[in-house]
Design an enzyme around this catalytic site. Structure first.
Site, short mmCIF file in Angstrom:
data_model
loop_
_atom_site.label_atom_id
_atom_site.label_comp_id
_atom_site.label_asym_id
_atom_site.label_seq_id
_atom_site.Cartn_x
_atom_site.Cartn_y
_atom_site.Cartn_z
N LEU A 15 0.84 -1.20 0.00
CA LEU A 15 0.00 0.00 0.00
C LEU A 15 0.88 1.26 0.00
CD1 LEU A 15 -2.72 -1.12 2.56
CD2 LEU A 15 -2.44 -1.72 0.12
N ARG A 22 2.02 13.90 7.09
CA ARG A 22 2.96 14.28 8.14
C ARG A 22 4.36 14.60 7.62
NH1 ARG A 22 1.15 9.12 11.70
NH2 ARG A 22 0.37 8.49 9.65
N THR A 99 -6.52 2.44 4.57
CA THR A 99 -5.73 1.28 4.17
C THR A 99 -6.61 0.10 3.72
OG1 THR A 99 -5.60 0.64 6.49
CG2 THR A 99 -3.72 1.84 5.60
N ASP A 123 5.64 2.16 3.56
CA ASP A 123 6.45 3.13 4.33
C ASP A 123 7.26 2.46 5.44
OD1 ASP A 123 4.36 2.49 6.03
OD2 ASP A 123 3.85 4.57 6.53
N ASN A 249 6.59 8.11 8.96
CA ASN A 249 5.46 9.02 8.76
C ASN A 249 5.88 10.49 8.70
OD1 ASN A 249 3.40 6.93 8.89
ND2 ASN A 249 4.01 6.73 11.03
N ASN A 397 51.36 12.77 -21.75
CA ASN A 397 51.49 13.63 -20.58
C ASN A 397 50.84 14.98 -20.87
OD1 ASN A 397 52.49 15.39 -18.53
ND2 ASN A 397 54.04 13.86 -18.08
N TYR A 407 34.19 23.37 -26.97
CA TYR A 407 32.84 23.91 -27.22
C TYR A 407 32.95 25.24 -27.93
CZ TYR A 407 28.01 25.20 -25.98
OH TYR A 407 26.68 25.55 -26.02
C1 UD1 Z 1 -1.07 1.74 9.89
C2 UD1 Z 1 -2.01 0.75 10.61
C3 UD1 Z 1 -1.55 0.64 12.06
C4 UD1 Z 1 -0.11 0.19 12.12
C5 UD1 Z 1 0.79 1.11 11.28
C6 UD1 Z 1 2.17 0.46 11.14
C7 UD1 Z 1 -4.22 0.92 9.57
C8 UD1 Z 1 -5.59 1.44 9.73
N1 UD1 Z 1 -3.36 1.23 10.55
O1 UD1 Z 1 -1.24 3.02 10.48
O2 UD1 Z 1 -2.37 -0.29 12.77
O3 UD1 Z 1 0.33 0.16 13.47
O4 UD1 Z 1 0.27 1.30 9.96
O5 UD1 Z 1 3.08 1.31 10.50
O6 UD1 Z 1 -3.94 0.25 8.61
N2 UD1 Z 1 -2.30 4.10 2.32
C9 UD1 Z 1 -2.95 3.94 1.12
N3 UD1 Z 1 -4.22 4.43 0.97
C10 UD1 Z 1 -4.87 5.05 1.98
C11 UD1 Z 1 -4.22 5.21 3.21
C12 UD1 Z 1 -2.93 4.71 3.36
O7 UD1 Z 1 -2.41 3.37 0.18
O8 UD1 Z 1 -6.03 5.46 1.73
C13 UD1 Z 1 -0.94 3.57 2.47
C14 UD1 Z 1 0.05 4.68 2.76
O9 UD1 Z 1 0.62 5.17 1.55
C15 UD1 Z 1 1.09 4.00 3.65
C16 UD1 Z 1 0.34 2.84 4.27
O10 UD1 Z 1 -0.87 2.68 3.54
O11 UD1 Z 1 2.19 3.52 2.91
C17 UD1 Z 1 0.04 3.05 5.73
O12 UD1 Z 1 -0.73 4.24 5.88
P1 UD1 Z 1 -0.50 5.21 7.10
O13 UD1 Z 1 -1.45 6.34 6.99
O14 UD1 Z 1 0.92 5.53 7.28
O15 UD1 Z 1 -1.00 4.26 8.32
P2 UD1 Z 1 -0.63 4.40 9.86
O16 UD1 Z 1 -1.42 5.51 10.44
O17 UD1 Z 1 0.83 4.45 10.02
CA CA Z 2 2.54 4.54 8.60
#
Ligand code: UD1
Ligand code: CA
Length: 492
Positions: A15, A22, A99, A123, A249, A397, A407
């Protein structure tokens, strides 16, 4: 990794569609770099190394940039291992609704004949193939399990989703930081690093069941756990190494993640027999043979390779540089997209710009700049020179202050210097021009016509000596100065 650790029949969904608010950046979060590679590179690599046949990267925010990166880094680039080519695809999440929604977009792109899916986040750069494979194995070990997921335990779990267990110790839910309801819940030390394995059929139902009833109004992937439990199915927790699970993040976490990655890389080079001094920065993808020495504050980037016994001294910056065996790169030399062949000596303060090729045993010294220039074996350009678009023969040399005038304001032209030729100091070779083998160019000559093999080219005004002139000049100037001081005093 060892063949025994590999998993099969698994598609990875990574994902990476979020903006990463942030980070406070125009660039999508997962394209921010750690050790020279975008964050998202590392999870993709972990999935491929673990043995996933296919990797689907879910993109959305900044999707054009992500798409371009993925297709280059895992498709078009000459540096992609053959076995990886064509296995990484992208799927689009049109709106970033959480997610769970992203996982749904990913699952839609998974091939119909796939059975198992491994989902994790783009990430989390430090995790490895071993960490993700363990979660898949967790699922395979329990035929009745609907979901397997990694769990970590540390003194402070704040920021992460917490693993909620019942009185029997079974996982029943993952609850996000913002949804925790009490001090006891906030004190839970077991957290979710975000690696899940599940079968396609279950996952389809689970993702369809998600509701955005939570503090952030998002579809949470983590809610598939509660869904499994509501069906009476088992959720397997796989205890995992928290040191490699930090999600990135914000930029403080980016800095911490990068420090850990660089330390890991340096440790691996040291294990391989490379001396790496404190403060050297060696990015991911750099290859160094044993008995090379990398001194403090050297920076090695991109597809740089360093041969055995070579020394990269203090402050050198190498980008896609190919450094041969036993080469000495003296302090503060900069080498970009260039080759330095065995036992050559470069620097201090040399600048090798793209497409330079420094021959075996050749010398390039202080304040010499080269670009698209090949120096033959044993050739020397030891001081203060600009060599652009040149082909220099063996053992030629090039004297101090020589300039290849390549140029004309419109086009670049080539300067050829034959083998064993000698270019006197402060000469200008106006390209296109050829200096023959063994030819000699007198100091201070501007060469505009080709010089035949073995010839001497000299182009400068004949010298004249005027006897006693300097002495006479000096006394005249002294007298003038005295007269000027005397008249100033009388005015005062
Ligand atoms: C998420 C988890 C959390 C976990 C943490 C670990 C969920 C709801 N929460 O939280 O339980 O402890 O990761 O690091 O899953 N992304 C998408 N589409 C979206 C939202 C996010 O593709 O609509 C991707 C982001 O690009 C990212 C990843 O999902 O790479 C995680 O998203 P992020 O918002 O960082 O989740 P956390 O709040 O860290
Ligand atoms: Ca995250």
């Amino acid at each position: 990794m060892a063949e025994a650790l590999r998993i099969t029949k698994t598609t990875a969904v990574i994902l990476a569609a979020g903006q990463g608010t942030r980070m406070k950046s125009a660039l999508p979060k997962v394209l921010h770099t750690v050790a020279g590679r975008p964050l998202v590179y590392f999870p993709i690599r972990a999935a491929l190394e673990a043995g996933c046949e296919e990797v689907i990267v879910v993109i959305g925010h900044g999707r054009g940039l992500l798409e371009a990166y993925v297709s280059e880094a895992f498709g078009a680039s000459a540096h992609v291992p053959e076995a990886w080519r064509g296995r990484v695809k992208t799927a689009v999440q049109h709106e970033q609704l959480g997610t769970g929604d992203a996982a749904r977009a990913g699952l839609d792109a998974v091939r119909a004949d796939a059975s198992r899916v491994l989902i994790f986040y783009g990430d989390v750069p430090l995790l490895t193939a071993t960490d993700v494979a363990a979660v898949v194995r967790g699922l395979a070990n329990y035929p009745d399990a609907a979901v397997s997921l990694a769990t970590c335990t540390t003194a402070d779990a704040s920021g992460y989703g917490r693993i909620m267990r019942d009185t029997q110790g079974q996982i029943v839910e993952i609850r996000e930081q913002k949804d925790l309801r009490s001090a006891e819940e906030r004190a839970i030390t077991e957290w979710n690093p975000g690696i899940y394995a599940s079968n396609c059929d279950f996952l389809k139902d689970a993702l369809a069941s998600l509701k955005p009833n939570n503090a952030q109004g998002e579809y949470y992937l983590t809610d598939i756990v509660g869904f499994a439990v509501s069906l009476g199915k088992r959720v397997v927790g796989v205890p995992s190494n928290p040191d490699v699970m930090d999600g990135i993040n914000d930029r403080a976490q980016l800095a911490r993640g990068e420090r850990a990655m660089l330390e890991r890389l340096v440790a691996a080079h040291r294990m391989n027999g490379v001396t790496v001094r404190e403060g050297a920065r060696i990015e991911d993808g750099v290859e160094i043979a044993k008995d090379a020495t990398i001194e403090s504050f050297a920076v090695l980037r991109g597809h740089t390779r360093v041969g055995s016994g070579a020394c990269v001294d203090v402050g050198c910056v190498l980008t896609n540089a190919d450094i041969g065996e036993g080469v000495s790169l003296k302090p503060y030399s900069v080498v970009t997209d260039s080759v330095v062949r065995a036992r050559a000596q470069v620097g201090p303060f040399s600048h090798l710009r793209p497409a330079s090729d420094i021959g075996e045993g050749a010398h390039v010294g202080n304040f010499v700049e080269t670009k698209k220039t090949r120096l033959g074996r044993g050739a020397k350009a030891n001081h203060l020179a600009y060599l652009g678009d040149g082909v220099v023969g063996e053992n030629a040399n090039i004297g101090a202050g020589t300039i290849f005038c390549n140029y004309d304001g419109f086009q670049k032209h080539v300067t050829r210097v034959g083998k064993d030729a000698f270019i006197g100091s402060d000469s200008q070779l106006v390209a296109p021009v050829t200096i023959g083998d063994g030819a000699y160019v007198g100091t201070g000559t501007t060469v505009t016509r080709d010089v035949p093999d073995g010839a001497l080219a000299i182009g400068r005004v004949k010298q004249e000596n005027k006897e006693g002139y300097a002495t006479r000049l000096r006394s005249r100037l002294e007298a003038q100065k005295l007269a000027a001081t005397a008249s100033k005093k009388s005015i005062a």
